[in-house]
Design a protein around this motif. Sequence first.
Motif, mmCIF file in Angstrom:
data_model
loop_
_atom_site.group_PDB
_atom_site.id
_atom_site.type_symbol
_atom_site.label_atom_id
_atom_site.label_comp_id
_atom_site.label_asym_id
_atom_site.label_seq_id
_atom_site.Cartn_x
_atom_site.Cartn_y
_atom_site.Cartn_z
ATOM 1 N N ALA A 1 0.833 -1.207 0.000
ATOM 2 C CA ALA A 1 0.000 0.000 0.000
ATOM 3 C C ALA A 1 0.867 1.256 0.000
ATOM 4 O O ALA A 1 0.589 2.241 -0.710
ATOM 5 N N GLU A 2 1.936 1.229 0.788
ATOM 6 C CA GLU A 2 2.848 2.376 0.803
ATOM 7 C C GLU A 2 3.538 2.533 -0.551
ATOM 8 O O GLU A 2 3.808 3.662 -1.001
ATOM 9 N N LEU A 3 3.816 1.402 -1.209
ATOM 10 C CA LEU A 3 4.422 1.478 -2.538
ATOM 11 C C LEU A 3 3.467 2.106 -3.538
ATOM 12 O O LEU A 3 3.870 2.939 -4.384
ATOM 13 N N ALA A 4 2.182 1.751 -3.455
ATOM 14 C CA ALA A 4 1.205 2.357 -4.356
ATOM 15 C C ALA A 4 1.085 3.855 -4.102
ATOM 16 O O ALA A 4 0.990 4.669 -5.045
ATOM 17 N N THR A 5 1.111 4.256 -2.834
ATOM 18 C CA THR A 5 1.046 5.681 -2.504
ATOM 19 C C THR A 5 2.274 6.411 -3.021
ATOM 20 O O THR A 5 2.176 7.533 -3.574
ATOM 21 N N ALA A 6 3.457 5.788 -2.850
ATOM 22 C CA ALA A 6 4.686 6.419 -3.349
ATOM 23 C C ALA A 6 4.673 6.528 -4.863
ATOM 24 O O ALA A 6 5.198 7.488 -5.441
ATOM 25 N N ASN A 7 4.057 5.561 -5.535
ATOM 26 C CA ASN A 7 3.973 5.594 -7.000
ATOM 27 C C ASN A 7 3.075 6.761 -7.455
ATOM 28 O O ASN A 7 3.387 7.487 -8.415
ATOM 29 N N ALA B 1 12.928 19.576 -7.436
ATOM 30 C CA ALA B 1 13.563 19.038 -6.227
ATOM 31 C C ALA B 1 12.663 18.016 -5.553
ATOM 32 O O ALA B 1 13.107 16.972 -5.034
ATOM 33 N N ASP B 2 11.322 18.293 -5.565
ATOM 34 C CA ASP B 2 10.393 17.311 -4.979
ATOM 35 C C ASP B 2 10.337 16.027 -5.782
ATOM 36 O O ASP B 2 10.060 14.941 -5.235
ATOM 37 N N LEU B 3 10.630 16.124 -7.095
ATOM 38 C CA LEU B 3 10.628 14.917 -7.948
ATOM 39 C C LEU B 3 11.723 13.954 -7.521
ATOM 40 O O LEU B 3 11.517 12.734 -7.466
ATOM 41 N N GLY B 4 12.890 14.471 -7.168
ATOM 42 C CA GLY B 4 13.984 13.589 -6.720
ATOM 43 C C GLY B 4 13.661 12.895 -5.429
ATOM 44 O O GLY B 4 13.940 11.701 -5.242
ATOM 45 N N MET B 5 13.016 13.641 -4.520
ATOM 46 C CA MET B 5 12.642 13.012 -3.250
ATOM 47 C C MET B 5 11.563 11.943 -3.442
ATOM 48 O O MET B 5 11.577 10.885 -2.796
ATOM 49 N N ALA B 6 10.619 12.208 -4.378
ATOM 50 C CA ALA B 6 9.581 11.218 -4.646
ATOM 51 C C ALA B 6 10.162 9.958 -5.269
ATOM 52 O O ALA B 6 9.733 8.829 -4.965
ATOM 53 N N GLU B 7 11.154 10.092 -6.136
ATOM 54 C CA GLU B 7 11.794 8.923 -6.761
ATOM 55 C C GLU B 7 12.523 8.090 -5.700
ATOM 56 O O GLU B 7 12.479 6.850 -5.702
ATOM 57 N N GLY B 8 13.205 8.777 -4.774
ATOM 58 C CA GLY B 8 13.904 8.039 -3.713
ATOM 59 C C GLY B 8 12.949 7.287 -2.799
ATOM 60 O O GLY B 8 13.201 6.133 -2.406
ATOM 61 N N LYS B 9 11.823 7.949 -2.467
ATOM 62 C CA LYS B 9 10.840 7.288 -1.620
ATOM 63 C C LYS B 9 10.204 6.093 -2.315
ATOM 64 O O LYS B 9 9.970 5.034 -1.701
ATOM 65 N N LEU B 10 9.946 6.226 -3.633
ATOM 66 C CA LEU B 10 9.396 5.102 -4.409
ATOM 67 C C LEU B 10 10.371 3.936 -4.440
ATOM 68 O O LEU B 10 9.983 2.765 -4.271
ATOM 69 N N HIS B 11 11.654 4.240 -4.651
ATOM 70 C CA HIS B 11 12.665 3.165 -4.686
ATOM 71 C C HIS B 11 12.763 2.472 -3.321
ATOM 72 O O HIS B 11 12.910 1.242 -3.237
ATOM 73 N N GLU B 12 12.644 3.259 -2.253
ATOM 74 C CA GLU B 12 12.697 2.680 -0.910
ATOM 75 C C GLU B 12 11.531 1.738 -0.672
ATOM 76 O O GLU B 12 11.695 0.642 -0.111
ATOM 77 N N ARG B 13 10.333 2.139 -1.117
ATOM 78 C CA ARG B 13 9.179 1.269 -0.947
ATOM 79 C C ARG B 13 9.283 0.010 -1.806
ATOM 80 O O ARG B 13 8.851 -1.075 -1.392
ATOM 81 N N GLU B 14 9.850 0.106 -2.969
ATOM 82 C CA GLU B 14 10.050 -1.078 -3.825
ATOM 83 C C GLU B 14 11.018 -2.062 -3.164
ATOM 84 O O GLU B 14 10.817 -3.287 -3.221
ATOM 85 N N VAL B 15 12.054 -1.533 -2.539
ATOM 86 C CA VAL B 15 13.010 -2.414 -1.850
ATOM 87 C C VAL B 15 12.332 -3.120 -0.677
ATOM 88 O O VAL B 15 12.541 -4.312 -0.440
ATOM 89 N N ASP B 16 11.497 -2.367 0.075
ATOM 90 C CA ASP B 16 10.789 -2.991 1.199
ATOM 91 C C ASP B 16 9.869 -4.106 0.736
ATOM 92 O O ASP B 16 9.807 -5.190 1.349
ATOM 93 N N VAL B 17 9.121 -3.871 -0.326
ATOM 94 C CA VAL B 17 8.207 -4.895 -0.833
ATOM 95 C C VAL B 17 8.970 -6.116 -1.327
ATOM 96 O O VAL B 17 8.587 -7.265 -1.070
#
Length: 459
Positions: A270-276, A294-310
């Motif tokens: 669910a967090e991955l879908a939200t990050a996407n 600048a917010d785009l870079g932070m969103a990409e990092g958060k998405l990658h983090e959620r993908e790693v968790d899943v």
Amino acid sequence: MSAQPATGAPASSRFYALASRVEAATTAAELGFTACNETRLLVDYRQAALVVLPAARPPRLAAHSGLADVDPNTPYALWLSGVAKALAPRCTGLPANARVLPLSADMLDDDLARGWSEWFPTHVWVLPLLGPDQSVGALLFLGRDTPWPSTLSPDSDEFALLHMAGLYGYAWWSLVARPTLVQRWWRAATRGKRWRYIVGALLLALLMPVREYTLVPAEIISLHSQVIASPREGVIKRMVVAPNASVKAGQILAELDDTTLRNKLAVAQAELATANVEMHQAAQQAIESQNAKADLGMAEGKLHEREVDVASLQREVEKLEIRATADGVFVYSDPDDWAGRPVQTGERIGLLADPHTLGVRAWAPVGEPTNLEGGAPMTVFLKVAPLSPIGARLDYAGYQPVESPTGVASYVLRGTVDGDASAARIGLQGTARVSGHWSVLGYLLLRRPIASVRAWGGV
């Protein structure tokens, strides 16, 4: 009650009446009572005593006239036992037609002679009770105040008494001293020079070459097996495969409880879908505004983090299914013992054994003197097929004692099955015979007593 002498009846009738009573006696006590009390049917006397002559013990008073039971430890009984011991050698050489010993005080030593006047009447006859082997089993003492006749006629009561003494002796022998079948066979075998042949045969048998061996508990195992351990910490949900079942590579063997981990995976997805979604929004804003890049870079990092968790949680979920790494037999204990049981990472659950490479595991007690050398032949007798032994070869014996399943300090033995193993199956138990060096039968029979004597005496 003592029998009264039937002087009016013929001696023959009185003899047969007494013989019938002897024949009716079923125990030594009954026979002793008859001999001491019922002999009055033939002759008159004041007192009678029956003293037993055991082979390896001192004489003992067994019966006495006028008494239903006797105490062999009274002074009178001890004195009478001493008299019987002194007279026993003289009673073996009496003539067959007059086996009676007239007893007088001068036939005894001074210590025994001093008790004569206190314990015995003046005239005493001693009748030895002889068995068929001419051994004296007991002495019957008959004492009275009138003299016994010096000569016996065939029609006299005293002559019938001698024949009755022979009947007493045979009856006593049959009730007390009759040898068993084994004793009679041994006496017949050792008569004459036969004992020399028996001793020679025993010596030859003791020198017969035999092979040392030891019998130890054993079980069938696989020589090639893999440990099936828990890949992670958790609780066993269920055992999918039954014990000792054949499995294929990749087949699920057991499952861990997945409730907590799947909940974490659902949250992470669910967090991955939200990050996407946040990533798409940041990408659209970056097109319209340079400040949003600048917010785009932070969103990409958060998405990658959620993908790693899943991905990490998905790998953990895959570990919940414990699978077989190869074909074989899954060996473990009762499934009910594992259901709901918490396990740690690396904890052993069972063994994945190869059923085509069978071996033997045995436990030899440390007290077994047989040499357990590598390559020694083994014969395994399974409990399910005791008439179909399995041939094996000893590979090695452990040098450090461990506790066997029976609780005995033992050395662990490992062997390889060489013979036909069609009746063998992993987990079957039985007895293994491990052969050692060649020796003689005498040493094989006496090795344990010799070892015990050396351990006890230090010689």
